[in-house]
Design a protein around this motif. Sequence first.
Motif, PDB file in Angstrom:
ATOM      1  N   ASN A  14       0.848  -1.194   0.000  1.00  0.00           N
ATOM      2  CA  ASN A  14       0.000   0.000   0.000  1.00  0.00           C
ATOM      3  C   ASN A  14       0.882   1.242   0.000  1.00  0.00           C
ATOM      4  O   ASN A  14       1.562   1.529   0.977  1.00  0.00           O
ATOM      5  CB  ASN A  14      -0.912  -0.011   1.242  1.00  0.00           C
ATOM      6  CG  ASN A  14      -1.885   1.165   1.272  1.00  0.00           C
ATOM      7  OD1 ASN A  14      -1.845   2.049   0.420  1.00  0.00           O
ATOM      8  ND2 ASN A  14      -2.763   1.186   2.257  1.00  0.00           N
ATOM      9  N   ARG A  16      -0.161   4.450  -0.436  1.00  0.00           N
ATOM     10  CA  ARG A  16      -0.901   5.704  -0.243  1.00  0.00           C
ATOM     11  C   ARG A  16      -0.169   6.734   0.599  1.00  0.00           C
ATOM     12  O   ARG A  16       0.040   7.881   0.186  1.00  0.00           O
ATOM     13  CB  ARG A  16      -2.270   5.425   0.408  1.00  0.00           C
ATOM     14  CG  ARG A  16      -3.045   6.718   0.725  1.00  0.00           C
ATOM     15  CD  ARG A  16      -4.166   6.489   1.710  1.00  0.00           C
ATOM     16  NE  ARG A  16      -3.725   5.932   2.972  1.00  0.00           N
ATOM     17  CZ  ARG A  16      -3.165   6.634   3.957  1.00  0.00           C
ATOM     18  NH1 ARG A  16      -2.953   7.933   3.835  1.00  0.00           N
ATOM     19  NH2 ARG A  16      -2.813   6.038   5.078  1.00  0.00           N
ATOM     20  N   PHE A  35      -2.900  -2.763  -2.934  1.00  0.00           N
ATOM     21  CA  PHE A  35      -4.227  -2.240  -2.580  1.00  0.00           C
ATOM     22  C   PHE A  35      -4.560  -0.988  -3.385  1.00  0.00           C
ATOM     23  O   PHE A  35      -3.700  -0.173  -3.695  1.00  0.00           O
ATOM     24  CB  PHE A  35      -4.310  -1.923  -1.081  1.00  0.00           C
ATOM     25  CG  PHE A  35      -4.573  -3.132  -0.228  1.00  0.00           C
ATOM     26  CD1 PHE A  35      -5.768  -3.829  -0.325  1.00  0.00           C
ATOM     27  CD2 PHE A  35      -3.620  -3.579   0.662  1.00  0.00           C
ATOM     28  CE1 PHE A  35      -6.007  -4.952   0.467  1.00  0.00           C
ATOM     29  CE2 PHE A  35      -3.843  -4.697   1.460  1.00  0.00           C
ATOM     30  CZ  PHE A  35      -5.045  -5.377   1.363  1.00  0.00           C
ATOM     31  N   THR A  37      -6.803   1.893  -2.611  1.00  0.00           N
ATOM     32  CA  THR A  37      -7.707   2.628  -1.720  1.00  0.00           C
ATOM     33  C   THR A  37      -8.250   3.848  -2.450  1.00  0.00           C
ATOM     34  O   THR A  37      -7.581   4.427  -3.303  1.00  0.00           O
ATOM     35  CB  THR A  37      -6.993   3.055  -0.424  1.00  0.00           C
ATOM     36  OG1 THR A  37      -6.018   4.054  -0.726  1.00  0.00           O
ATOM     37  CG2 THR A  37      -6.306   1.869   0.240  1.00  0.00           C
ATOM     38  N   SER A  38      -9.477   4.241  -2.107  1.00  0.00           N
ATOM     39  CA  SER A  38     -10.109   5.361  -2.821  1.00  0.00           C
ATOM     40  C   SER A  38      -9.432   6.692  -2.523  1.00  0.00           C
ATOM     41  O   SER A  38      -9.603   7.652  -3.269  1.00  0.00           O
ATOM     42  CB  SER A  38     -11.601   5.435  -2.469  1.00  0.00           C
ATOM     43  OG  SER A  38     -11.778   5.730  -1.092  1.00  0.00           O
ATOM     44  N   THR A  40      -6.078   6.990  -2.309  1.00  0.00           N
ATOM     45  CA  THR A  40      -4.726   6.987  -2.868  1.00  0.00           C
ATOM     46  C   THR A  40      -4.634   8.070  -3.939  1.00  0.00           C
ATOM     47  O   THR A  40      -5.498   8.127  -4.830  1.00  0.00           O
ATOM     48  CB  THR A  40      -4.389   5.623  -3.502  1.00  0.00           C
ATOM     49  OG1 THR A  40      -4.400   4.619  -2.485  1.00  0.00           O
ATOM     50  CG2 THR A  40      -3.018   5.644  -4.163  1.00  0.00           C
ATOM     51  N   TYR A 348      -8.582   6.584   6.844  1.00  0.00           N
ATOM     52  CA  TYR A 348      -7.752   6.523   5.640  1.00  0.00           C
ATOM     53  C   TYR A 348      -7.779   5.100   5.076  1.00  0.00           C
ATOM     54  O   TYR A 348      -8.365   4.210   5.668  1.00  0.00           O
ATOM     55  CB  TYR A 348      -6.309   6.918   5.974  1.00  0.00           C
ATOM     56  CG  TYR A 348      -6.176   8.297   6.582  1.00  0.00           C
ATOM     57  CD1 TYR A 348      -5.925   9.407   5.783  1.00  0.00           C
ATOM     58  CD2 TYR A 348      -6.333   8.485   7.955  1.00  0.00           C
ATOM     59  CE1 TYR A 348      -5.821  10.678   6.330  1.00  0.00           C
ATOM     60  CE2 TYR A 348      -6.227   9.747   8.512  1.00  0.00           C
ATOM     61  CZ  TYR A 348      -5.970  10.844   7.706  1.00  0.00           C
ATOM     62  OH  TYR A 348      -5.871  12.095   8.265  1.00  0.00           O
ATOM     63  N   ASP A 349      -7.119   4.910   3.944  1.00  0.00           N
ATOM     64  CA  ASP A 349      -7.069   3.590   3.280  1.00  0.00           C
ATOM     65  C   ASP A 349      -8.485   3.073   3.022  1.00  0.00           C
ATOM     66  O   ASP A 349      -8.815   1.913   3.292  1.00  0.00           O
ATOM     67  CB  ASP A 349      -6.272   2.577   4.125  1.00  0.00           C
ATOM     68  CG  ASP A 349      -4.823   2.996   4.304  1.00  0.00           C
ATOM     69  OD1 ASP A 349      -4.246   3.522   3.328  1.00  0.00           O
ATOM     70  OD2 ASP A 349      -4.275   2.809   5.394  1.00  0.00           O
ATOM     71  N   LEU A 350      -9.312   3.938   2.474  1.00  0.00           N
ATOM     72  CA  LEU A 350     -10.737   3.643   2.332  1.00  0.00           C
ATOM     73  C   LEU A 350     -11.021   2.786   1.104  1.00  0.00           C
ATOM     74  O   LEU A 350     -10.501   3.059   0.016  1.00  0.00           O
ATOM     75  CB  LEU A 350     -11.525   4.956   2.221  1.00  0.00           C
ATOM     76  CG  LEU A 350     -11.255   5.991   3.317  1.00  0.00           C
ATOM     77  CD1 LEU A 350     -11.993   7.288   3.004  1.00  0.00           C
ATOM     78  CD2 LEU A 350     -11.675   5.448   4.669  1.00  0.00           C
ATOM     79  N   PRO A 351     -11.870   1.758   1.255  1.00  0.00           N
ATOM     80  CA  PRO A 351     -12.291   0.984   0.084  1.00  0.00           C
ATOM     81  C   PRO A 351     -13.117   1.871  -0.853  1.00  0.00           C
ATOM     82  O   PRO A 351     -13.645   2.913  -0.450  1.00  0.00           O
ATOM     83  CB  PRO A 351     -13.170  -0.124   0.677  1.00  0.00           C
ATOM     84  CG  PRO A 351     -12.896  -0.118   2.146  1.00  0.00           C
ATOM     85  CD  PRO A 351     -12.494   1.274   2.492  1.00  0.00           C
ATOM     86  N   THR A 357     -15.671  -6.138   1.347  1.00  0.00           N
ATOM     87  CA  THR A 357     -14.526  -6.568   2.156  1.00  0.00           C
ATOM     88  C   THR A 357     -14.935  -7.806   2.933  1.00  0.00           C
ATOM     89  O   THR A 357     -15.977  -7.819   3.596  1.00  0.00           O
ATOM     90  CB  THR A 357     -14.093  -5.457   3.138  1.00  0.00           C
ATOM     91  OG1 THR A 357     -13.777  -4.268   2.401  1.00  0.00           O
ATOM     92  CG2 THR A 357     -12.873  -5.882   3.944  1.00  0.00           C
ATOM     93  N   LEU A 364     -10.114  -0.372   6.838  1.00  0.00           N
ATOM     94  CA  LEU A 364      -9.609   0.999   6.742  1.00  0.00           C
ATOM     95  C   LEU A 364      -8.702   1.277   7.929  1.00  0.00           C
ATOM     96  O   LEU A 364      -8.539   0.434   8.816  1.00  0.00           O
ATOM     97  CB  LEU A 364     -10.768   2.014   6.667  1.00  0.00           C
ATOM     98  CG  LEU A 364     -11.843   1.994   7.771  1.00  0.00           C
ATOM     99  CD1 LEU A 364     -11.373   2.689   9.044  1.00  0.00           C
ATOM    100  CD2 LEU A 364     -13.113   2.678   7.287  1.00  0.00           C
TER     101      LEU A 364
END
Length: 392
Positions: A14, A16, A35, A37-38, A40, A348-351, A357, A364
Amino acid sequence: MRFFMEKLLLIGINTRSMLNSALKLDYEIFSTSYFSTSDTPQIKNQKIILEEKNNESSGIFEDNFNSSYILETSKDFIDEADYIIPISGISPGEFSKKDQKKILGNKDVSQIENKFKFYEKIKDEFTVPETFLIKDVDEAIEISENKPEVKYIIKPVKGSGGYDINLLNNDSTIQLNDSENYILQEYIDGINLSSSILARKDIKKTIMNSRLLTENDFKNNNSYIYIGNILPLTKESILSNIGNIDEINKQMIETSQNLAYKFNLIGSNGVDYILNENGLYVIEVNPRIQGTFECVEKSLQINMLDAHIKSCMNESVEIPKAKYYSYKKIIYSPCRNKYSKIDLDNIYDLPHIGTITEKSEPLLTIIDKDTDFKKLYEKVENSSRIVNQETI
């Protein structure tokens, strides 16, 4: 003076958080991340392995992640880059000798990533849990029966993040993967701690100690998967009634620096410990930028990627005193979940909206900072409750 922008590749599970820091620096940035993430940052030169789609499952990380595939997918980026920073999930040893020369960070980590070799290398100088290389579970049981007063865990010789660690007990039905090697290690019951080191060629400095958190800290379930960190390490943030916190910090600083010199570490690195009534045990060295990356940035108010790069280039970095407490907590999905927007400002690190999931997979990350530890802890734990409630 540079007349063209040098090209920097970030590659790993990841990217991000490091992308956010890299975009503030004077490089043309390339990124390959497992990953997607949305949150990023979207950049021109970017590859993402896991393509999240509406109504589709993101799968099981342990089953699907393959570092070799990421490297193969990134071949053109690797060829084009002037510099490469491997993040968690990619070992420097997986790159060709030619490409290893581009790596900003440690290049030969074979004595560190192999947990048995690491144990053999440091056992006479540092306090470590007794460790055996084993062929199978039967051998592990035989060793443990000779020392019935000692508890043991089985873990892969290579691995990170606390995955695939099993407590050995009388009713163990542990299944070992035939393609991997394992160690049997004395189980140390205590408080998980870690140090962040910044290392130049001849100067190695511990810049921050933290409370390391695993799933076992919250659920007492013998799962040692990494959950997050709280830093800096104080009598409050250690989350336990410890009287001699200054002495613990001092010992961690010295031990981490000694390990950095012993293994000739460069750049940003981490050391994990367990503390109990018998003292401080060295568990492992993480010879790369660690999961504390954003917490250290928020606490010190510096760009940690810049600090890592400068250290690798043997340039001095001014490290200020901590200005904030910072707390990172990874939320693993409490159930199979189709993600919908959660209205919090510290996640953060949101799908991607609408993606699925699976239960117990990373959902997240909550990250926050505050000058007041109690306020910070309450904020993060409150966000944790909201995320779990809305997910269920």
